[in-house]
Write a protein that holds these residues in place. Sequence first.
Motif, PDB file in Angstrom:
ATOM      1  N   ALA A  65       3.014  17.038  18.622  1.00  0.00           N
ATOM      2  CA  ALA A  65       2.391  18.006  17.932  1.00  0.00           C
ATOM      3  C   ALA A  65       1.016  18.273  18.531  1.00  0.00           C
ATOM      4  O   ALA A  65       0.543  19.540  18.514  1.00  0.00           O
ATOM      5  CB  ALA A  65       2.083  17.608  16.348  1.00  0.00           C
ATOM      6  N   LYS A  66       0.075  17.265  19.096  1.00  0.00           N
ATOM      7  CA  LYS A  66      -1.170  17.664  19.695  1.00  0.00           C
ATOM      8  C   LYS A  66      -1.316  18.181  20.874  1.00  0.00           C
ATOM      9  O   LYS A  66      -2.385  18.716  21.457  1.00  0.00           O
ATOM     10  CB  LYS A  66      -2.090  16.306  19.388  1.00  0.00           C
ATOM     11  N   GLY A  67      -0.032  17.819  21.671  1.00  0.00           N
ATOM     12  CA  GLY A  67      -0.175  18.087  23.057  1.00  0.00           C
ATOM     13  C   GLY A  67      -1.085  16.947  23.787  1.00  0.00           C
ATOM     14  O   GLY A  67      -1.780  17.226  24.950  1.00  0.00           O
ATOM     15  N   ARG A  68      -1.057  15.893  23.315  1.00  0.00           N
ATOM     16  CA  ARG A  68      -2.098  14.761  23.673  1.00  0.00           C
ATOM     17  C   ARG A  68      -1.623  14.054  24.889  1.00  0.00           C
ATOM     18  O   ARG A  68      -0.361  13.658  24.770  1.00  0.00           O
ATOM     19  CB  ARG A  68      -2.279  13.642  22.564  1.00  0.00           C
ATOM     20  N   PRO A  69      -2.160  13.763  25.876  1.00  0.00           N
ATOM     21  CA  PRO A  69      -1.802  12.904  27.114  1.00  0.00           C
ATOM     22  C   PRO A  69      -1.380  11.609  26.594  1.00  0.00           C
ATOM     23  O   PRO A  69      -2.050  11.147  25.815  1.00  0.00           O
ATOM     24  CB  PRO A  69      -2.843  12.731  28.033  1.00  0.00           C
ATOM     25  N   PRO A 155      -4.786   9.829  15.265  1.00  0.00           N
ATOM     26  CA  PRO A 155      -5.950  10.612  16.053  1.00  0.00           C
ATOM     27  C   PRO A 155      -6.404  11.812  15.299  1.00  0.00           C
ATOM     28  O   PRO A 155      -5.749  11.980  14.108  1.00  0.00           O
ATOM     29  CB  PRO A 155      -5.296  11.124  17.340  1.00  0.00           C
ATOM     30  N   SER A 156      -7.430  12.267  15.554  1.00  0.00           N
ATOM     31  CA  SER A 156      -8.057  13.496  14.949  1.00  0.00           C
ATOM     32  C   SER A 156      -6.894  14.714  15.043  1.00  0.00           C
ATOM     33  O   SER A 156      -5.829  14.574  16.131  1.00  0.00           O
ATOM     34  CB  SER A 156      -8.977  14.283  15.618  1.00  0.00           C
ATOM     35  N   ALA A 157      -6.746  15.468  14.083  1.00  0.00           N
ATOM     36  CA  ALA A 157      -5.802  16.315  13.749  1.00  0.00           C
ATOM     37  C   ALA A 157      -5.878  17.621  14.491  1.00  0.00           C
ATOM     38  O   ALA A 157      -5.893  18.673  13.458  1.00  0.00           O
ATOM     39  CB  ALA A 157      -5.115  16.503  12.229  1.00  0.00           C
ATOM     40  N   ASN A 158      -6.197  17.728  15.582  1.00  0.00           N
ATOM     41  CA  ASN A 158      -6.429  19.097  16.360  1.00  0.00           C
ATOM     42  C   ASN A 158      -5.509  19.097  17.452  1.00  0.00           C
ATOM     43  O   ASN A 158      -4.944  17.997  17.998  1.00  0.00           O
ATOM     44  CB  ASN A 158      -7.828  19.063  16.974  1.00  0.00           C
ATOM     45  N   SER A 159      -5.383  20.212  18.138  1.00  0.00           N
ATOM     46  CA  SER A 159      -4.472  20.417  19.246  1.00  0.00           C
ATOM     47  C   SER A 159      -5.662  19.566  20.403  1.00  0.00           C
ATOM     48  O   SER A 159      -6.634  19.685  20.362  1.00  0.00           O
ATOM     49  CB  SER A 159      -4.310  21.938  19.666  1.00  0.00           C
ATOM     50  N   PRO A 163     -12.041  21.252  19.087  1.00  0.00           N
ATOM     51  CA  PRO A 163     -12.993  20.454  18.435  1.00  0.00           C
ATOM     52  C   PRO A 163     -12.027  20.093  17.236  1.00  0.00           C
ATOM     53  O   PRO A 163     -11.237  20.473  16.787  1.00  0.00           O
ATOM     54  CB  PRO A 163     -13.984  21.688  17.749  1.00  0.00           C
ATOM     55  N   SER A 164     -12.241  18.735  16.985  1.00  0.00           N
ATOM     56  CA  SER A 164     -11.766  17.803  15.816  1.00  0.00           C
ATOM     57  C   SER A 164     -11.940  18.642  14.599  1.00  0.00           C
ATOM     58  O   SER A 164     -13.055  19.433  14.381  1.00  0.00           O
ATOM     59  CB  SER A 164     -12.409  16.665  15.524  1.00  0.00           C
ATOM     60  N   PRO A 165     -10.948  18.593  13.734  1.00  0.00           N
ATOM     61  CA  PRO A 165     -10.960  19.275  12.488  1.00  0.00           C
ATOM     62  C   PRO A 165     -11.768  18.807  11.335  1.00  0.00           C
ATOM     63  O   PRO A 165     -11.837  17.642  10.987  1.00  0.00           O
ATOM     64  CB  PRO A 165      -9.542  19.341  11.912  1.00  0.00           C
ATOM     65  N   VAL A 192     -18.329  13.574  12.672  1.00  0.00           N
ATOM     66  CA  VAL A 192     -17.794  13.196  14.042  1.00  0.00           C
ATOM     67  C   VAL A 192     -17.041  11.870  13.912  1.00  0.00           C
ATOM     68  O   VAL A 192     -17.077  11.172  12.854  1.00  0.00           O
ATOM     69  CB  VAL A 192     -19.105  13.061  14.895  1.00  0.00           C
ATOM     70  N   GLU A 193     -16.159  11.324  14.608  1.00  0.00           N
ATOM     71  CA  GLU A 193     -15.114  10.304  14.667  1.00  0.00           C
ATOM     72  C   GLU A 193     -15.978   9.014  14.689  1.00  0.00           C
ATOM     73  O   GLU A 193     -17.132   8.922  14.760  1.00  0.00           O
ATOM     74  CB  GLU A 193     -14.255  10.566  15.855  1.00  0.00           C
ATOM     75  N   SER A 194     -15.218   8.074  14.415  1.00  0.00           N
ATOM     76  CA  SER A 194     -15.557   6.685  14.294  1.00  0.00           C
ATOM     77  C   SER A 194     -16.544   5.955  15.405  1.00  0.00           C
ATOM     78  O   SER A 194     -15.861   6.770  16.623  1.00  0.00           O
ATOM     79  CB  SER A 194     -14.600   5.838  13.921  1.00  0.00           C
ATOM     80  N   THR A 248     -11.479  16.277  28.910  1.00  0.00           N
ATOM     81  CA  THR A 248     -12.581  17.310  28.351  1.00  0.00           C
ATOM     82  C   THR A 248     -12.077  17.315  26.785  1.00  0.00           C
ATOM     83  O   THR A 248     -10.861  17.535  26.380  1.00  0.00           O
ATOM     84  CB  THR A 248     -12.400  18.610  28.827  1.00  0.00           C
ATOM     85  N   HIS A 249     -12.713  17.511  25.964  1.00  0.00           N
ATOM     86  CA  HIS A 249     -12.564  17.300  24.625  1.00  0.00           C
ATOM     87  C   HIS A 249     -13.463  18.602  23.840  1.00  0.00           C
ATOM     88  O   HIS A 249     -14.561  18.965  24.353  1.00  0.00           O
ATOM     89  CB  HIS A 249     -13.036  16.129  23.842  1.00  0.00           C
ATOM     90  N   TYR A 250     -13.102  18.981  22.682  1.00  0.00           N
ATOM     91  CA  TYR A 250     -13.871  19.574  21.798  1.00  0.00           C
ATOM     92  C   TYR A 250     -14.407  21.224  22.328  1.00  0.00           C
ATOM     93  O   TYR A 250     -15.163  21.667  21.993  1.00  0.00           O
ATOM     94  CB  TYR A 250     -15.026  18.917  21.604  1.00  0.00           C
TER      95      TYR A 250
HETATM   96 MG    MG Z   1      -9.573  13.482  19.083  1.00  0.00          MG
END
Ligand code: MG
Length: 362
Positions: A65-69, A155-159, A163-165, A192-194, A248-250
């Motif tokens: 769903a996220k396209g996460r590596p 994980p964070s619920a973004n593609s 940026p994280s939601p 921001v995340e934990s 790369t993130h966000y």
């Molecule tokens: Mg994340």
Amino acid sequence: MTTYWNVDQDLLPEGTERKKAVDSSIAQAAILLQQGETVAFPTETVYGLGADATSSTAVERIFRAKGRPSDNPLIVHIADTEQLSGLIQPLSLTPEHHQLMKIFWPGPLTLVLPVQTGGISPLVTAGLSTVGVRIPNHPMALRLLRSAGIPIAAPSANSSGRPSPTLASHVKDDLDGRVGGILDGGPTGVGVESTVIQIVNGQLYILRPGGITSEQLRSALPHITIHEPEREEISAVETPRAPGMKYTHYAPQGFMQIVQGGREDEVSAWIQRDIDAAKARGESTGILTFEERASWYRADLVIACGALSQPETIAQELYAALREFDQAGIQYIAAEGCEETGIGLAIMNRLRKAAGNKLVYV
Ligand code: MG
Ligand code: AMP
């Protein structure tokens, strides 16, 4: 089809109807999780995309769903410390871990611990021998975790890369139709995340700065050495790594660089000149700044992201601000930095990643 539930306590009218609606939403979301589906839910940091951590089929759905590596591990969320027993190796908790759990759980602190083989899907840990785990401090997240009764990888619920939601609408924008359900509990808290930490040979390594500050960790454990990321070069062989940190993130879609310097008048003059030059080249321009300074600037979109006098508000608003530049189609962005103390360490960590480390010092 993505099921959408509204459990935002602030928006629903009070009374038994609200209670019924929330109870049934949580129950339905928990069933989806038990069936191996993905559900996005609010936490006190950002929205998480959860799935049954014990099922590879379920966890696979998060990555898809996220396209996460697949080499970027997921944090496991639990409702109480009893759930740790199936997840981590027995006897792996030191007095320092107990102290941290006592003070910061439930809360935005993730502990990286030796994983119990066979306890969870190997996809969660991306093949590592450790697992990151935390108890979130959010009433809806805790109720969902308790009802589901299983450890939830989230994980964070973004593609991946975006940026994280911090709002359910951000989750919808990225993942509608790609996840089983979205539980809308209103805006998240910290923004921001934990903080992710690992204790190695009696020393504490902050693998990712976040909602719990180094200062808070130091006062909880005054007797152990705390290593912060990016402020010092750590070359020891046993140095743990946070695998996700290399991506790369966000990042907003436009070009973005951070502008910092010793004198705020020089910084703002430099930014305005830089932005005017971009405008003259025909680009749409944006400036990411703070409430105290927003009136100094002219650009197509000037965003006052929280107040320097209250850095927690910067953290709360950062990801939504980055998304706003995209919504407005901004091509060239200059961002001001803030001081790297307290929550500022996590803010600057995310901002640097969003800017792909492009930093101008004037
Ligand atoms: Mg994340
Ligand atoms: P996200 O859930 O998107 O906030 O990303 C989770 C992050 O937690 C990863 O990118 C890693 O940096 C970190 N993490 C999770 N599990 C581990 C682990 N076992 N060891 C080190 N870092 C971890």
